[in-house]
Write an enzyme that holds these catalytic residues in place. Structure first.
Site, PDB file in Angstrom:
ATOM      1  N   GLN A 150      -4.585  -1.385   9.554  1.00 44.12           N
ATOM      2  CA  GLN A 150      -4.610  -2.711   8.924  1.00 44.12           C
ATOM      3  C   GLN A 150      -5.268  -3.738   9.848  1.00 44.12           C
ATOM      4  O   GLN A 150      -4.961  -3.785  11.044  1.00 44.12           O
ATOM      5  CB  GLN A 150      -3.159  -3.133   8.566  1.00 44.12           C
ATOM      6  CG  GLN A 150      -3.066  -4.421   7.785  1.00 44.12           C
ATOM      7  CD  GLN A 150      -3.690  -4.334   6.381  1.00 44.12           C
ATOM      8  OE1 GLN A 150      -3.744  -3.277   5.778  1.00 44.12           O
ATOM      9  NE2 GLN A 150      -4.163  -5.462   5.882  1.00 44.12           N
ATOM     10  N   LYS A 202       0.836  -1.207   0.000  1.00 46.57           N
ATOM     11  CA  LYS A 202       0.000   0.000   0.000  1.00 46.57           C
ATOM     12  C   LYS A 202       0.867   1.253   0.000  1.00 46.57           C
ATOM     13  O   LYS A 202       0.623   2.193  -0.758  1.00 46.57           O
ATOM     14  CB  LYS A 202      -0.939  -0.006   1.218  1.00 46.57           C
ATOM     15  CG  LYS A 202      -2.092  -0.993   1.084  1.00 46.57           C
ATOM     16  CD  LYS A 202      -2.894  -1.180   2.377  1.00 46.57           C
ATOM     17  CE  LYS A 202      -3.962  -2.265   2.163  1.00 46.57           C
ATOM     18  NZ  LYS A 202      -4.763  -2.550   3.369  1.00 46.57           N
ATOM     19  N   ASP A 244     -10.777   3.462   4.095  1.00 40.44           N
ATOM     20  CA  ASP A 244     -11.195   2.066   3.991  1.00 40.44           C
ATOM     21  C   ASP A 244     -12.716   1.970   3.913  1.00 40.44           C
ATOM     22  O   ASP A 244     -13.255   0.940   3.512  1.00 40.44           O
ATOM     23  CB  ASP A 244     -10.731   1.281   5.234  1.00 40.44           C
ATOM     24  CG  ASP A 244      -9.541   0.374   4.960  1.00 40.44           C
ATOM     25  OD1 ASP A 244      -9.383  -0.064   3.807  1.00 40.44           O
ATOM     26  OD2 ASP A 244      -8.774   0.118   5.909  1.00 40.44           O
TER      27      ASP A 244
HETATM   28  N1  GUN Z   1      -7.271  -6.562   6.006  1.00 39.62           N
HETATM   29  C1  GUN Z   1      -7.684  -7.267   4.927  1.00 39.62           C
HETATM   30  N2  GUN Z   1      -8.202  -6.438   3.996  1.00 39.62           N
HETATM   31  C2  GUN Z   1      -8.120  -5.194   4.505  1.00 39.62           C
HETATM   32  C3  GUN Z   1      -8.506  -3.911   4.008  1.00 39.62           C
HETATM   33  O1  GUN Z   1      -9.037  -3.755   2.907  1.00 39.62           O
HETATM   34  N3  GUN Z   1      -8.248  -2.877   4.840  1.00 39.62           N
HETATM   35  C4  GUN Z   1      -7.684  -3.019   6.055  1.00 39.62           C
HETATM   36  N4  GUN Z   1      -7.501  -1.933   6.807  1.00 39.62           N
HETATM   37  N5  GUN Z   1      -7.328  -4.191   6.548  1.00 39.62           N
HETATM   38  C5  GUN Z   1      -7.547  -5.273   5.776  1.00 39.62           C
END
Ligand code: GUN
Length: 287
Positions: A97, A53, A120
């Site tokens: 995350q 990311k 998100d």
């Molecule tokens: N863990 C798995 N997918 C995601 C996501 O799209 N965002 C976040 N913050 N954590 C995740």
């Protein structure tokens, strides 16, 4: 005839090119879009996702900040960091995350993020807005899937859409988005009695369960569009999805590969949401 491949890498590259241009345009006005990513613990998969990311941000000229904490960190420290980032005008997006260590209240953490920085789209208020058909931030994976359906030319209005998986991250927001776009939606999960009965009716099938190759060709409707959100590692180290690609591609009309399908689109839509947040903040300032 074999199903057409919906190439997530190619679509992601096109969209990221447009996002890089919009990022440069904001920077020319003295605003550098910025994403803050918080990682707690040492889950190897989460570490890889967070690195991907932040690297993707930098590649399109976006600022990224990373905050990493040990698994036994006091949640108060993370709440304090979120409060600081909420108040920082140079940070436009904040992402924590998931999953978090067990002693964290994940919902409380997600609710602590400012709604206008929740890139998100997991804050209850943003999920509520999506449920009302007035989304402010669309969760990145379902958002990416919608872009893939659009690029594949798959009709959504009136289509039978079947989603396998009911997570807050993928299944539920995916259902809301498809309903908002006029599909008839069925959500299947671990308690569903006859999974194949449902999957065989699907014009659009979205698999998001995390079980390698569980959807086989005999469970697919001829001509369906098949979207595979699963990323599973096989004993030989290779990645595969929740859909058995080799048998399903002989039945469906279009299919996403794993890797190179939904994965690159999820990160792309995170960048899109962050840029959107920065553009909204800039518009507020010039009002
Ligand atoms: N863990 C798995 N997918 C995601 C996501 O799209 N965002 C976040 N913050 N954590 C995740």
């Amino acid at each position: 005839m074999e199903a057409r491949l919906i190439d997530g890498n190619a679509l992601a590259t096109t969209i990221r090119g447009e996002l890089a241009e919009r990022t440069a345009a904001l920077q020319a006005r003295g605003i550098a879009p910025g994403l803050a990513v918080i990682l707690v613990g040492d889950d190897p998969a989460s570490g890889v996702y967070v690195r991907n990311k932040t690297a993707a941000c930098e590649k399109i000229g976006m600022r990224s900040l990373q905050f990493a904490y040990a698994a036994d960190t006091d949640p108060a420290i993370v709440f304090a960091r979120i409060a600081e980032l909420n108040a920082d005008p140079t940070v436009h997006g904040i992402l924590v995350q998931l999953p978090l260590p067990k002693h964290f209240d994940s919902d409380a953490i997600l609710e602590a993020i400012a709604v206008d920085k929740d890139v998100d789209g997991f804050h209850a208020e943003n999920i509520g807005a999506l449920a009302q058909g007035k989304p402010r931030f669309i969760p990145c994976t379902p958002y990416g899937v919608m872009k893939m359906l659009e690029s594949a030319g798959t009709p959504i209005r009136g289509a039978e859409a079947v989603i396998i998986g009911r997570s807050n991250i993928v299944g539920k927001p995916m259902a809301l988005l498809l309903i908002n776009h006029g599909a008839t939606v069925t959500v299947c999960h671990s308690q569903t009695r006859d999974l194949a009965f449902h999957t065989r009716r699907a014009d659009i099938l979205v698999a998001a369960v995390g079980r390698p190759k569980m959807i086989t060709g005999d469970m697919v409707k001829p001509g369906a569009t098949l979207i595979d959100v699963g990323i599973n590692r096989l004993p030989d180290g290779k990645l595969c999805g929740d859909i058995d690609f080799d048998s399903a591609k002989k039945v469906g009309a279009a299919i996403t590969p794993v890797p190179g399908g939904v994965g690159p689109m999820t990160i792309t839509m995170l960048l899109a949401n962050t840029l959107e947040a920065a553009e909204r903040a800039a518009a507020k300032e010039t009002k």
